[in-house]
Every structure is written in C-alpha cells, then in structure tokens.
Design an enzyme around this catalytic site. Structure first.
Site, PDB file in Angstrom:
ATOM      1  N   ARG A  93      20.188   3.606 -10.465  1.00  0.00           N
ATOM      2  CA  ARG A  93      19.931   3.459  -9.142  1.00  0.00           C
ATOM      3  C   ARG A  93      21.114   3.316  -8.112  1.00  0.00           C
ATOM      4  O   ARG A  93      21.063   4.039  -7.164  1.00  0.00           O
ATOM      5  CB  ARG A  93      19.067   2.069  -8.920  1.00  0.00           C
ATOM      6  CG  ARG A  93      18.597   1.685  -7.797  1.00  0.00           C
ATOM      7  CD  ARG A  93      17.580   0.439  -7.769  1.00  0.00           C
ATOM      8  NE  ARG A  93      17.393  -0.314  -6.741  1.00  0.00           N
ATOM      9  CZ  ARG A  93      16.467   0.049  -5.808  1.00  0.00           C
ATOM     10  NH1 ARG A  93      15.758   1.074  -5.766  1.00  0.00           N
ATOM     11  NH2 ARG A  93      16.547  -0.666  -4.804  1.00  0.00           N
ATOM     12  N   TYR A 104       4.770   4.597  10.124  1.00  0.00           N
ATOM     13  CA  TYR A 104       5.917   5.378   9.650  1.00  0.00           C
ATOM     14  C   TYR A 104       5.453   6.744   9.761  1.00  0.00           C
ATOM     15  O   TYR A 104       4.261   7.207   9.353  1.00  0.00           O
ATOM     16  CB  TYR A 104       6.314   5.050   8.249  1.00  0.00           C
ATOM     17  CG  TYR A 104       7.197   5.634   7.706  1.00  0.00           C
ATOM     18  CD1 TYR A 104       7.352   6.688   6.823  1.00  0.00           C
ATOM     19  CD2 TYR A 104       8.555   5.262   8.199  1.00  0.00           C
ATOM     20  CE1 TYR A 104       8.544   7.344   6.251  1.00  0.00           C
ATOM     21  CE2 TYR A 104       9.678   5.705   7.648  1.00  0.00           C
ATOM     22  CZ  TYR A 104       9.849   6.779   6.949  1.00  0.00           C
ATOM     23  OH  TYR A 104      10.864   7.336   6.536  1.00  0.00           O
TER      24      TYR A 104
END
Length: 316
Positions: A255, A287
C-alpha cells in the site's frame, strides 16, 4: 523489605542472574543479552554520579530513572535508543521485583519517549513489478494469491479492505471499497488487476468446497470461506520470497509502495489521498462524476501497472 537480602548479592551477581534468566527462561540471543548488559552498565555509570548503585536497588527511585532519560536526551540519543534502554531497565527491575529483591519498581509511571514517525518502508518499482510478475501455479490458489497482491499494490488497498471485498464489489475496471469508519470509495483497477481478478474468479468455485453461498471475493483454501488476515500476510510474504525480495515484505508495504510510486510519477497528493481513503481528506458533499474521471486519469497516468484504459464499448 529489609536490606539484608539486598546486600546478600553484589550488583554483578544480580545482573548475571538476570542475564541468565533472559538466556534460559526467555531464550534470548547472545546479542540481545549483551545489549541488556550494556544498558545496565550505562545506567550504573549514571547512578554513580549521585552515589547510587544497582547493588542497592532500594535506594533507586523514579527520579533517578527520569534523570537518566534526561541525560540521554542531553547526549542527543535518538528516542528509539532511549526507549530501548528504558525497556532494559523495566525488564531488570521487574525481574528483581519478581524475586522479591525490591517491592517497588522505580520505572513504574515513567513514560517512554514519544517516538518519531518512521518513514514508511516501500519497495522500488522494479521490486514491486518483479513481485507481481512472480511465477505462480495457474491453479485457483495461485491465481487468488497474485490477484490479491495486484489489488494491494495496484489499488493501494488496506489488507482489511481487500479481504472484506465481496464478488459484487468488483465492477469492470473499478472496485467498491468500504474503508475505515464504514466510508465507501471507488478505486480504479490496473489492467493487470482486471486480468488477474477475472482469471481468479473463473476458478474461484474450486476453493468453495461446496459452500457456494459464500460471497467473499478471496477464499481460504482450507475453510472455503473468507480469507483471513493471517493467511493474507503469508501470501504476500510467500510472493516476496519467490521474487527474491526482503523477507519482511508485508501487505501494508505494498500500500505504501502504491502511494509512493504514484506521487513519484507526478500524481497530485489530493488524488492519492482519495485513492487511499485517508480519514484526514477534506471531502466535499456529493462527490461528482467529473472528480472521479479526474482521479481515473491521474491513476492511468501515474501507476506503473496501469495501461491505456479501455473504452466503454471494449469487451474482455
């Protein structure tokens, strides 16, 4: 507690007993035991300035321990080193208390120095790509393993997010991820992830062991149920080992590598934060689709495993 028992052993005898305890009962290595001994010797040297000694532990109190930390700070020792030396003292006085040499631990209530945030460990691009390209058996288990690794590096997922995915969370070239605080986000898939996940899903049924109601994307080989975190950690470590990478590669390193490589390739910080699902992002209400298009474009431009995103009318 009288001082009779305290004086019955010299400081050297008590320390040697403690070091023997570390070797026999704790099974510590010689190097670790030597480190404990050095830490105690240095504390003894500090105590000598105030006419105190480890051979008289009842005369040592919390102020002496705090004074030692202050002295180390004055010598500009790192906080991690200070913390390690304090840990050695804690272990020693705990040992003395266990054997009733002392009744009060002078390290009790002394806080460890607040450690500096360490820079996250990351793989370089070549290492990450070599891990993703590691040869695996093209059986259901092998396809699952490489599909999981591609998701962790290709989309920057937390390991908990990856193993929590269900089949219906995968949608063409994106996935729906539920992160911390039950916050949902849409994350692009690299071309490699799309291919690996598709191939894995085609053979996923072989891992179900008759448990066809299981909706988890990633399935454990033995259980036929959702893959657990421990097994996922082992998968990443195995792939790293097969690629000849350091043995301490773990899911979160993939990650971190995702984020680092995106930023190094020119992605803007806000887009990477959105992709990672960090809680400290300033999100806006509602969004917009335009924002998602921008993030998809940033991903395609910056991620090492992303190719040219296929058009809507393209089929697998």
């Amino acid at each position: 507690m009288s001082s009779t028992k305290e004086k019955s052993k010299s400081w050297g005898d008590m320390v040697q007993g403690f070091l023997a305890y570390l070797a026999v009962e704790k099974g510590y290595s010689e190097a670790t035991i030597r480190s404990y001994g050095t830490d105690l010797e240095q504390f003894e040297e500090f105590l000598g300035r105030s006419k105190r000694s480890l051979d008289k532990p009842l005369k040592i109190d919390r102020d002496h321990v705090r004074g030692y930390l202050a002295a180390m700070h004055g010598r500009r020792l790192t906080k991690s080193t200070m913390g390690r030396k304090l840990s050695s003292l804690r272990a020693y006085f705990k040992y003395l208390k266990k054997h009733r040499v002392i009744s009060k631990d002078p390290t009790a209530g002394v806080r460890n120095p607040k450690l500096e945030k360490r820079k996250a460990q990351v793989l370089n691009v070549d290492q990450a790509v070599s891990m993703m390209e590691t040869y695996i058996e093209p059986d259901p288990e092998g396809l699952r393993d490489i599909a999981l690794a591609e998701l962790l590096y290709g989309s920057g997922l937390r390991i908990s997010e990856a193993i929590d995915l269900d089949l219906n969370d995968v949608d063409s070239d994106v996935i729906r991820v539920v992160g911390k605080g039950s916050k949902e986000r849409i994350v692009p898939l690299s071309d490699s992830s799309i291919d690996r996940i598709r191939r894995y899903i085609e053979q996923r049924h072989a891992l179900l062991q008759g448990n066809y109601a299981e909706q988890a994307l990633f399935i454990g080989v033995r259980s036929g149920k959702r893959l657990n975190r421990r097994a996922a950690n082992r998968i990443v470590a195995k792939l790293a080992r097969l690629a000849g990478l350091p043995k301490d590669v773990h899911p979160h390193m993939l990650r971190h590598s995702f984020a680092t490589h995106m930023l190094e390739a020119g992605a803007d910080l806000r887009s990477v934060q959105e992709l990672l699902g960090h809680e400290n992002i300033s999100t806006t209400q509602g969004y917009t689709h335009l924002d998602m298009q921008r993030i998809m474009q940033v991903y395609d431009h910056a991620h090492p495993r992303a190719g040219t995103r296929r058009s809507d009318d393209e089929t697998d």
